[in-house]
Structures are given as C-alpha cells and as structure tokens.
Design an enzyme around this catalytic site. Structure first.
Site, PDB file in Angstrom:
ATOM      1  N   ASP A  45      43.661 -14.191  15.276  1.00  0.00           N
ATOM      2  CA  ASP A  45      42.269 -13.554  15.430  1.00  0.00           C
ATOM      3  C   ASP A  45      41.312 -13.587  14.229  1.00  0.00           C
ATOM      4  O   ASP A  45      41.804 -15.451  13.747  1.00  0.00           O
ATOM      5  CB  ASP A  45      43.434 -11.823  14.724  1.00  0.00           C
TER       6      ASP A  45
ATOM      7  N   ASP B 211      58.028 -12.705  15.559  1.00  0.00           N
ATOM      8  CA  ASP B 211      57.569 -12.821  15.955  1.00  0.00           C
ATOM      9  C   ASP B 211      56.745 -12.437  16.791  1.00  0.00           C
ATOM     10  O   ASP B 211      57.117 -12.410  18.476  1.00  0.00           O
ATOM     11  CB  ASP B 211      58.547 -13.618  17.341  1.00  0.00           C
TER      12      ASP B 211
ATOM     13  N   LYS C 161      53.044 -13.239  16.860  1.00  0.00           N
ATOM     14  CA  LYS C 161      52.342 -14.412  18.000  1.00  0.00           C
ATOM     15  C   LYS C 161      50.957 -14.084  16.738  1.00  0.00           C
ATOM     16  O   LYS C 161      49.696 -14.460  17.858  1.00  0.00           O
ATOM     17  CB  LYS C 161      52.782 -14.874  18.658  1.00  0.00           C
TER      18      LYS C 161
ATOM     19  N   ARG D 119      69.135 -15.616  26.061  1.00  0.00           N
ATOM     20  CA  ARG D 119      70.284 -15.031  26.582  1.00  0.00           C
ATOM     21  C   ARG D 119      71.203 -15.352  26.916  1.00  0.00           C
ATOM     22  O   ARG D 119      72.264 -14.662  27.352  1.00  0.00           O
ATOM     23  CB  ARG D 119      69.195 -15.639  28.009  1.00  0.00           C
TER      24      ARG D 119
ATOM     25  N   THR E 137      55.829 -23.552  24.388  1.00  0.00           N
ATOM     26  CA  THR E 137      56.675 -24.001  24.842  1.00  0.00           C
ATOM     27  C   THR E 137      56.113 -23.907  27.249  1.00  0.00           C
ATOM     28  O   THR E 137      56.136 -24.839  27.734  1.00  0.00           O
ATOM     29  CB  THR E 137      58.549 -24.216  25.243  1.00  0.00           C
TER      30      THR E 137
ATOM     31  N   LYS F 242      65.821 -12.082  15.416  1.00  0.00           N
ATOM     32  CA  LYS F 242      64.499 -12.431  16.009  1.00  0.00           C
ATOM     33  C   LYS F 242      64.111 -11.490  16.612  1.00  0.00           C
ATOM     34  O   LYS F 242      64.347 -10.700  18.114  1.00  0.00           O
ATOM     35  CB  LYS F 242      63.857 -13.418  17.048  1.00  0.00           C
TER      36      LYS F 242
HETATM   37  O1  C5P Z   1      66.499 -15.863  26.223  1.00  0.00           O
HETATM   38  P1  C5P Z   1      65.884 -17.364  25.854  1.00  0.00           P
HETATM   39  O2  C5P Z   1      66.916 -18.206  25.035  1.00  0.00           O
HETATM   40  O3  C5P Z   1      65.560 -18.285  26.270  1.00  0.00           O
HETATM   41  O4  C5P Z   1      65.326 -16.904  24.756  1.00  0.00           O
HETATM   42  C1  C5P Z   1      64.504 -18.033  24.052  1.00  0.00           C
HETATM   43  C2  C5P Z   1      63.047 -16.364  22.636  1.00  0.00           C
HETATM   44  O5  C5P Z   1      62.155 -17.740  22.257  1.00  0.00           O
HETATM   45  C3  C5P Z   1      62.172 -15.558  23.442  1.00  0.00           C
HETATM   46  O6  C5P Z   1      62.054 -14.438  22.641  1.00  0.00           O
HETATM   47  C4  C5P Z   1      61.433 -16.849  23.462  1.00  0.00           C
HETATM   48  O7  C5P Z   1      59.946 -15.674  23.941  1.00  0.00           O
HETATM   49  C5  C5P Z   1      61.135 -17.223  22.830  1.00  0.00           C
HETATM   50  N1  C5P Z   1      59.607 -18.025  22.875  1.00  0.00           N
HETATM   51  C6  C5P Z   1      60.593 -19.424  23.405  1.00  0.00           C
HETATM   52  N2  C5P Z   1      59.566 -20.453  23.265  1.00  0.00           N
HETATM   53  C7  C5P Z   1      58.618 -20.237  22.358  1.00  0.00           C
HETATM   54  C8  C5P Z   1      58.455 -19.330  21.481  1.00  0.00           C
HETATM   55  C9  C5P Z   1      59.169 -18.448  21.566  1.00  0.00           C
HETATM   56  O8  C5P Z   1      60.738 -19.259  24.566  1.00  0.00           O
HETATM   57  N3  C5P Z   1      57.231 -21.225  22.629  1.00  0.00           N
END
Ligand code: C5P
Length: 233
Positions: free
Chosen positions: A65, A60, A62, A212, A120, A33
C-alpha cells in the site's frame, strides 16, 4: 533465524490449527507461518495465543500500500511480537523503508522483514503480458531483491531455484525464505517449481516453508521431522 523449517498453518479455523499443533510434544514447538486465511478468520488473537504457546511466528500478510499506510500497519504487527513479517517489494523502496520504520519498536528491536519478489505463481509470460515487465524473471527477481536489500530489509521470499542467485548477489547474510518444497516423489499439488528440503539447503535457502507435505501427512510430526532432518542434514 537462519536454517529453520517453517510449517504453513493453512487452516480455516483456530480449532483445526490447534488440533494439528496438539500432535507435537510440548518439547517441540515448530516455527509456524500464519497466512491470510487463518489471520482473517481468527484475527490477531490467534497470533498471541500461538506465541504464548512458544512458537516462533512468520506472519505472511504480504503488505502492499502507500508508505504511510504500511508504516502504521507494521507498527501494529510489531506489537503482536511476531518474529517475521513480509510485504511486496513491488511497493518500491520508499514503502519498504517506511515499513521498517513502522516495524521498529521504541527499544530498537523489530521482527525480521522480508519481501516477496515475484509470486511463484506468476509465470514468465504473465510477467510480460500482464505486468508489462520485459525483463526476464530471474533478473526481475534479483532486481527486486537488490531493492529490498538496499532498503535495509532482511531478506526475500523466493523460489528455491532463485535462492542461490539472490545469495550470490545480495550477500550471505541476506535471508532467503522459500516455499515450494516437496519430498522426493511427493505430490506437487499446485506448486510448479519444487525442490526437496535437501536440494533447497544445497541451493542456498535459509528457511523453507512447507505446508501440505506436513499438514496433510498421515503422521505430520514424522513428516516435519523428516523435513528438518533433510534440510539441516
Ligand atoms: O502446501 P504448500 O507447501 O504448497 O504451502 C506453501 C505455503 O507457502 C502456502 O502457505 C503458500 O501460501 C505460501 N507461499 C507460496 N509461494 C509464495 C509465497 C507463499 O507457496 N510465493
């Protein structure tokens, strides 16, 4: 496209991204992603380069517009040959339908298009207080998912906790892509509502996005393989 583990490449530069991906053997090309940070830093060339290396790509960005602007932007993204892109369902069904039109290439093919329902990071009380939405969070997410499905989209980004509800209402073929995934006992960081890969699979998630716990792991390749094993069984 179902049943994939997608690694969030939340890196600030191309160099760091490639250093991370170089740890994987040539025979293993994870679905990745690319989010705003990397895309805004490195531009479309990073997408072309990772695609050329053999990675499937979820871009990603998002989008949100007016319909005409989103349609034209989606046409540009379709030419980048990504596998999945997204937009905000809050842009309404006319924007989502326009996005699909823009995304469809002259030969009729197109990347998957999924919609963010409610981020979220938005707490239920903020929904009411700041967005002035009185409907509770699960019903709001579901209503947005239904709009996305009726507009012809392929699925939604939602929390693993909402995936089962969305699948039940929008159908088995409507894809749920879920971040907020952590290994048992792992550090949740800023994610509030997390599930393990195994729980996510049981709860109807088609694709998990994991950042992460893989990118910051001592052995990222082992962590990725663990996520795949736990998610796919
Ligand atoms: O590091 P982690 O596992 O928390 O990363 C989650 C990824 O998913 C990040 O790139 C974050 O921007 C993305 N994301 C999220 N919640 C959302 C949409 C995207 O955590 N609702």
């Amino acid at each position: 496209m179902k049943n994939d583990v997608i690694i969030a490449l939340d890196f600030p530069t191309r160099e760091e991204t490639l250093t991370f991906l170089d740890q994987f053997p040539d025979s293993e090309k994870p679905f990745v992603k690319i989010g705003m940070e990397l895309f805004y830093a490195e531009g479309p060339q990073i997408v072309r380069d990772l695609k050329a290396c053999g990675h499937k790509i979820f871009l990603d960005l998002k989008l949100h517009d007016i319909p005409n602007t989103v349609k034209r932007a989606m046409a540009v993204l379709a030419r980048l040959d990504v596998d999945m892109v997204n937009l905000h369902a809050a842009g309404t069904s006319s924007m989502m339908k326009a996005a699909l039109e823009g995304l469809t290439r002259p030969d009729g093919t197109r990347p998957m298009l999924i919609a963010v329902t409610q981020l979220t990071s938005t707490a239920p009380e903020t929904l009411k207080k700041e967005l002035l939405i009185d409907t509770p969070m699960p019903e709001t997410v579901l209503a947005y998912a239904k709009n996305a499905a009726a507009s012809g989209l392929d699925g939604v980004v939602c929390s693993p906790l909402e995936a089962a509800l969305v699948k039940k209402s929008c159908g088995e073929n409507f894809c749920t892509v879920t971040p907020g995934v952590r290994f048992a006992g792992g550090d949740a960081g800023d994610q509030k509502r997390v599930m393990t890969p195994e729980q996510a699979a049981r709860n109807g998630c088609d694709c998990i996005v994991i950042g992460r716990p893989v990118t910051q792991a001592e052995d990222p390749v082992a962590a990725y393989r663990r996520a795949v094993k736990e998610f796919l069984g």
